[in-house]
Design an enzyme around this catalytic site. Structure first.
Site, mmCIF file in Angstrom:
data_model
loop_
_atom_site.group_PDB
_atom_site.id
_atom_site.type_symbol
_atom_site.label_atom_id
_atom_site.label_comp_id
_atom_site.label_asym_id
_atom_site.label_seq_id
_atom_site.Cartn_x
_atom_site.Cartn_y
_atom_site.Cartn_z
ATOM 1 N N CYS A 86 0.828 -1.147 -0.083
ATOM 2 C CA CYS A 86 -0.059 0.027 0.024
ATOM 3 C C CYS A 86 0.616 1.408 0.106
ATOM 4 O O CYS A 86 2.212 1.062 0.271
ATOM 5 C CB CYS A 86 -0.925 0.110 1.289
ATOM 6 N N TYR A 225 -5.562 -13.079 -4.284
ATOM 7 C CA TYR A 225 -4.876 -12.919 -2.807
ATOM 8 C C TYR A 225 -5.467 -13.673 -1.830
ATOM 9 O O TYR A 225 -6.682 -13.774 -1.793
ATOM 10 C CB TYR A 225 -5.301 -11.440 -2.706
ATOM 11 N N HIS A 228 -2.694 -11.963 4.630
ATOM 12 C CA HIS A 228 -2.932 -11.113 5.521
ATOM 13 C C HIS A 228 -4.206 -11.024 6.465
ATOM 14 O O HIS A 228 -4.528 -9.691 6.850
ATOM 15 C CB HIS A 228 -2.560 -9.487 4.863
ATOM 16 N N ASP A 320 4.087 -9.661 9.127
ATOM 17 C CA ASP A 320 4.502 -9.784 8.032
ATOM 18 C C ASP A 320 5.729 -8.567 7.949
ATOM 19 O O ASP A 320 6.901 -8.834 7.466
ATOM 20 C CB ASP A 320 3.620 -9.447 6.657
#
Length: 460
Positions: A86, A225, A228, A320
């Site tokens: 991001c 995806y 997360h 992460d």
């Protein structure tokens, strides 16, 4: 405003102030018509013409990092892979976003990815600013990024997502979707409803259509995806979120069914021209409540050969992107080191890699095929080129402070303590390796010796 920004950038109609610091294409080993000196961390200052770096011979120890890697129908020119991250710009600032990604492609990254990209209004991530492909009107913004990335010989990757109960839908006002009825994860006291079979079919259609739009935009790699604790395919895998009693719930094979279907849908839609990657969290550090390595290995038994690439990591994002105070370089190896034994497909992973020796070790020992990086690519977009050109002392090393993450959290353009040009490539025309020509001779007093003062004094 966003469309005007794309139009201006696409026609090179940027204001002269933004173009003043831009550099021309480089010819290896030459400097034409200007004085050039290297500053203390490898950036060059010049007095009127585009500077050219004079590379040293690459250390042969690092040759393995510059081998091409085949990923389905496409080939990465080396092993450096900027994984999705991001940035606080996304669909609202497409020209700024494209310029930031271009800097990385110019810096030698073989693959440059977007951030998570919303595929439908029912996955509206407002107030966070991410990429978006709700319909065809969103294609030009991402096509601009592809154009900039391809200009430097890199592949462009698109991370599609529907975030189900982790999406707020504050702008779209859609009811959130989830495997089972549950409250939203982040900030807002709303409820997500359990998806019907029709909802699942619609989600698969939305994802397929977004993949086709990504192909139209020019992307070379399309992500499915599942990491997360953010997107629906991961939520269906999680026992704590999935209490279904139909063929999408219960056993691991059932909970992995949606992930399998979306991978197959994506391959069918774009697999002839685009590689299909899966970003998958192999461990959540939640014990029986979350995805564990043992269960992830079973997922690989089921799906290991389906995609063209596996991008593996630890969830959630705060595990992460753990700060350097708590984890050393390569800290995810204990969780992802087994993956290559479970698939023949190439594997990319992260671990705040900044040392080329660590990178070589990861490849030679069969831990990873591609060196993934988000934060190190932010701190130094030219990290691969510096390794290739024998300029290791010039690498701006990521210190894992996570100020880059704050851009997403504050909904502002990304920034970096090590790289002051990050997020200003388009707006101010700043380049990570070139300081603009000095307009006048002057003495400058720098007051304060914090990071900004020290960087200003060094640059001036």
């Amino acid at each position: 405003a966003a469309n005007a920004e794309v139009s201006a950038a696409a026609t090179n109609a940027t204001p002269s102030t933004r173009g003043a610091a831009r550099i021309g294409r480089r010819t290896r080993g030459l400097v034409i018509g200007c004085k050039v000196r290297r500053d203390g961390v490898g950036r060059k200052r010049h007095a009127g013409a585009a500077p050219i770096f004079s590379p040293m011979p690459r250390d042969p120890r690092y040759d393995i990092l510059f081998e091409p890697v085949r990923i389905g129908p496409v080939t990465a020119r080396n092993r450096f892979f900027q994984v999705p991250h991001c940035n606080g710009m996304g669909h609202q600032m497409p020209a700024a976003h494209a310029a930031m990604r271009e800097a990385k492609a110019e810096g030698g990254w073989a693959v440059v990815s977007t951030e998570e990209c919303e595929i439908h209004p029912s996955s509206d991530l407002t107030p966070y600013v991410e990429a978006r492909l709700w319909d065809d009107a969103d294609i030009p913004a991402l096509a601009l990024m592809c154009e900039k990335v391809h200009r430097h010989g890199a592949l462009a990757a698109l991370e599609l997502t529907h975030n189900g109960p982790t999406a707020s839908n504050l702008y779209s006002r859609e009811v959130a979707l989830a495997p089972s009825h549950q409250p939203l994860k982040y900030h807002h006291p709303h409820q997500a409803r359990a998806m019907t079979k029709r909802d699942i079919r619609e989600y698969r259609r939305w994802h397929r259509e977004a993949a086709l739009r990504g192909r139209t935009a020019g992307f070379d790699i399309i992500y499915v995806y599942a990491a997360h604790d953010l997107p629906l395919p991961m939520h269906f895998l999680q026992r704590r979120r999935n209490q279904r009693t139909d063929e999408y719930g219960g056993s691991l094979e059932n909970r992995a069914r949606l992930l399998r279907e979306v991978i197959e849908d994506t391959r069918d839609a774009v697999g002839d021209r685009c590689a299909v990657a899966v970003r998958f969290a192999v461990e959540e550090l939640l014990g029986a409540d979350g995805m564990s390595v043992a269960e992830a290995q079973e997922v690989f038994h089921l799906l290991g050969e389906l995609p063209d690439l596996w991008d593996v990591n630890v969830a959630a994002w705060y595990n992460d992107s753990i700060p350097s105070r708590y984890a050393k370089e390569g800290h995810q190896e204990p969780y992802v080191g087994w993956v290559k034994r479970y698939t023949t497909k190439p594997v990319v992973g992260v671990g705040r890699f900044t040392s080329p020796d660590t990178m070589v070790d990861q490849v030679r020992r069969g831990v990873l095929d591609l060196i993934g990086a988000a934060r190190p690519s932010i701190a130094d977009p030219f990290l691969p080129r510096k390794i290739e050109e024998g300029r290791l002392d010039d690498i701006r090393e990521c210190i894992g402070c996570n100020i880059c993450v704050s851009g997403d959290m504050t909904i502002t353009p990304i920034r970096c303590t090590q790289n002051p040009t990050m997020g200003e490539e388009w707006r101010k025309g700043w380049h990570p390796e070139v300081i603009a020509p000095r307009r006048q001779e002057a003495r400058v007093l720098v007051v304060g010796a914090g990071p900004a003062g020290l960087e200003a004094a060094r640059a001036l």
